[in-house]
Design a protein around this motif. Sequence first.
Motif, PDB file in Angstrom:
ATOM      1  N   ALA A   1       0.768  -1.273  -0.043  1.00 12.59           N
ATOM      2  CA  ALA A   1       0.160   0.005  -0.022  1.00 12.59           C
ATOM      3  C   ALA A   1       0.858   1.218  -0.160  1.00 12.59           C
ATOM      4  N   THR A   2       1.851   1.427   0.900  1.00 15.11           N
ATOM      5  CA  THR A   2       2.691   2.451   1.038  1.00 15.11           C
ATOM      6  C   THR A   2       3.352   2.796  -0.399  1.00 15.11           C
TER       7      THR A   2
ATOM      8  N   ARG B   1       2.260   2.017  -3.376  1.00 10.90           N
ATOM      9  CA  ARG B   1       1.411   2.385  -4.594  1.00 10.90           C
ATOM     10  C   ARG B   1       0.872   4.077  -3.960  1.00 10.90           C
ATOM     11  N   ASP B   2       1.009   4.181  -2.842  1.00  8.06           N
ATOM     12  CA  ASP B   2       0.831   5.560  -2.593  1.00  8.06           C
ATOM     13  C   ASP B   2       1.629   6.660  -2.711  1.00  8.06           C
ATOM     14  N   ARG B   3       2.831   6.082  -2.662  1.00  9.39           N
ATOM     15  CA  ARG B   3       3.985   7.075  -3.098  1.00  9.39           C
ATOM     16  C   ARG B   3       4.147   7.295  -4.601  1.00  9.39           C
ATOM     17  N   ASP B   4       3.511   6.221  -5.216  1.00  6.46           N
ATOM     18  CA  ASP B   4       3.694   6.327  -6.633  1.00  6.46           C
ATOM     19  C   ASP B   4       2.669   7.295  -7.108  1.00  6.46           C
ATOM     20  N   LYS B   5       1.413   7.266  -6.575  1.00  2.00           N
ATOM     21  CA  LYS B   5       0.399   8.146  -7.021  1.00  2.00           C
ATOM     22  C   LYS B   5       0.735   9.679  -6.525  1.00  2.00           C
ATOM     23  N   LEU B   6       1.212   9.618  -5.244  1.00  2.00           N
ATOM     24  CA  LEU B   6       1.598  10.948  -4.923  1.00  2.00           C
ATOM     25  C   LEU B   6       2.708  11.678  -5.722  1.00  2.00           C
TER      26      LEU B   6
END
Length: 302
Positions: free
Chosen positions: A5-6, A8-13
């Motif tokens: 999850a982390t 994916r979040d970093r990639d989206k951010l």
Amino acid sequence: YHRSATARDRDKLREFVLRGLGWEIVRIWSTDWWVDAVGTAEKVHQRLNEILAESRAKQAVIDAAQEAERLKIDAAVAKVIEVVDQVSVVVAEETVPVANDLEGALPELKYAKAATVSVAEEVVAFAPVLNHPLYRETDPSQAVEGVDPDRFFDPSYTPTLEQMIAYVVSEEGPVLDTELARRIARAHGWVRTGSRIRDRVDQIARSRFRSHEEEQIGFFFWPAHLETDTSVVFRRAGDDDSTRGLAEICLPELSALAEEMALRGHEGETLVYAVAKEAGVSKLAHAGRLRIEKAIRQKREY
């Protein structure tokens, strides 16, 4: 790794931040690159060319809007100069007989006054084209004596903070809450504006000033002399240090600018770029475009 999850979040951010700064992101699958690197690279090349063509088309629209705006301003300036010259001629020609023969020249005197008033009204009509209110960053330390960082969170220091906050809101309002806190923090010598500082400033500001919240932006604090949202006008930057980002300009003020540009004949895509240009935006990112479009829609709802 990428399933976490982390990650994916970093990639989206990362993509969100880059797009907000005006970048375009072209994604490819690693398996496609592994199976057919040449073909995948060609697809990326084609997409980059498409983005380049779109960028050049948008720039052409911006250049056309800027040229049209420049021609309008030049025409307005020429009109003002012509009107001022007419005023000088009227005063010079029509008031001379009064000096020579006061009793016999009263009709000419009345005519001169009437002509001068008529021409003066024309000058006033064109004045808004050239005269804009200005926005400048303020230094709240000028409003008080004895700025003391050590007492910032002390209740006895609240009156001093109230004066500093009131000064910023009065001079810069409507002002974004984060910018207000930053002004107060810098006046106390702090480079960073922590959450405790922001909370302290927000608590005082909300108790004294009208505010409104904008989604994903924050709260804007309004000075007392602006009683309604429709009473605000757009303010150009008074100097190089006072240029605001689109997120730092509240929607009512941005809408006022959109109305001003619409009255000058801009519409559709050219209206968006005209607003961005007047706001001091050199490169219009996706997030900025959405904000300008929202301001345009909001103005039409008034």
